[in-house]
Design an enzyme around this catalytic site. Structure first.
Site, PDB file in Angstrom:
ATOM      1  N   ASN A 127       0.848  -1.186   0.000  1.00 16.43           N
ATOM      2  CA  ASN A 127       0.000   0.000   0.000  1.00 16.43           C
ATOM      3  C   ASN A 127       0.886   1.238   0.000  1.00 16.43           C
ATOM      4  OD1 ASN A 127       0.550   0.791   2.866  1.00 16.43           O
ATOM      5  ND2 ASN A 127      -0.388  -1.196   3.253  1.00 16.43           N
ATOM      6  N   ARG A 128       0.275   2.395   0.038  1.00 15.97           N
ATOM      7  CA  ARG A 128       1.020   3.649  -0.143  1.00 15.97           C
ATOM      8  C   ARG A 128       1.576   4.241   1.153  1.00 15.97           C
ATOM      9  NH1 ARG A 128      -0.057   5.251  -5.370  1.00 15.97           N
ATOM     10  NH2 ARG A 128      -1.951   4.382  -6.328  1.00 15.97           N
TER      11      ARG A 128
END
Length: 209
Positions: free
Chosen positions: A14-15
């Site tokens: 994920n970011r």
């Protein structure tokens, strides 16, 4: 974040930058706490004065967290991948020109809920994080109850906010009694404010930490 391998060169992630979690560890250490930081793969500096345990996957992170218990307070700011592939290959998956491979996903362990619902060795204060993109307070309140944590810090991580990977955050501290909405500030300031709030909680509870 955590990285969940698909094959030797690909993974699910994920970011998350890890900035908020590392800032919390640094703030706790600066306040005099003995800190164990369990961190996924990030590109931010290691906080000074903490015991750092680096992990890759959600299962690795859960094992490291359980190994670190007992503690007085546990803060779960990691953006753990919700899923991993049911299997991962020893060799790189090659394109064949005959369609895309099918990836079967399974749920990762819920680290926050696992620790918050321990019968023994549960930390006196368990703080979770809720990264939401809509209905932030509503979802976070439900998450606090579902996970069984004492507090939850909610924030809006939709792309327009720039929170994911950025240096600033707008947080809401949700307890069983109230919601405290904090103004936008740096992630370091959010961390300091959260640790001061935790210190006040322990002082009021007359628990030595």
């Amino acid at each position: 974040p955590t990285h969940e391998p698909i094959d030797p060169v690909r993974y699910i992630a994920n970011r998350s930058s890890g900035k908020q979690g590392h800032a919390i560890a640094a703030a706790a250490a600066a306040a005099g706490a003995m800190v164990t930081l369990v961190s996924g793969p990030v590109n931010v500096p290691d906080p000074p004065g903490v015991k750092l345990i680096k992990v890759e996957t959600a299962r690795d992170m859960l094992a490291a967290v359980e190994q670190a218990l007992p503690v007085d307070a546990a803060v779960f700011a990691a953006a753990v991948a919700d899923w991993r592939t049911a299997t991962n290959t020893a060799e790189k998956i090659k394109k064949t020109g005959k369609g895309t491979p099918e990836l079967a996903l399974v749920e990762n362990p819920d680290i926050l809920a696992t620790v918050a619902q321990l019968k023994t060795r549960r930390p006196p204060l368990v703080i979770g994080f809720a990264a939401e993109t809509e209905h932030v307070l509503e979802h976070a309140k439900k998450k606090r109850k579902a996970k069984g944590c004492d507090w939850i810090v909610a924030n809006d991580v939709s792309p327009r906010t720039g929170v994911m990977g950025g240096d600033r955050n707008t947080a809401h501290l949700i307890t069983a009694e109230a919601v405290e909405s904090w103004p936008e500030m740096s992630k370091a300031e959010v961390a300091e404010r959260l640790m001061l709030r935790a210190a006040r909680h322990f002082a009021e509870s007359e628990i030595s930490v």
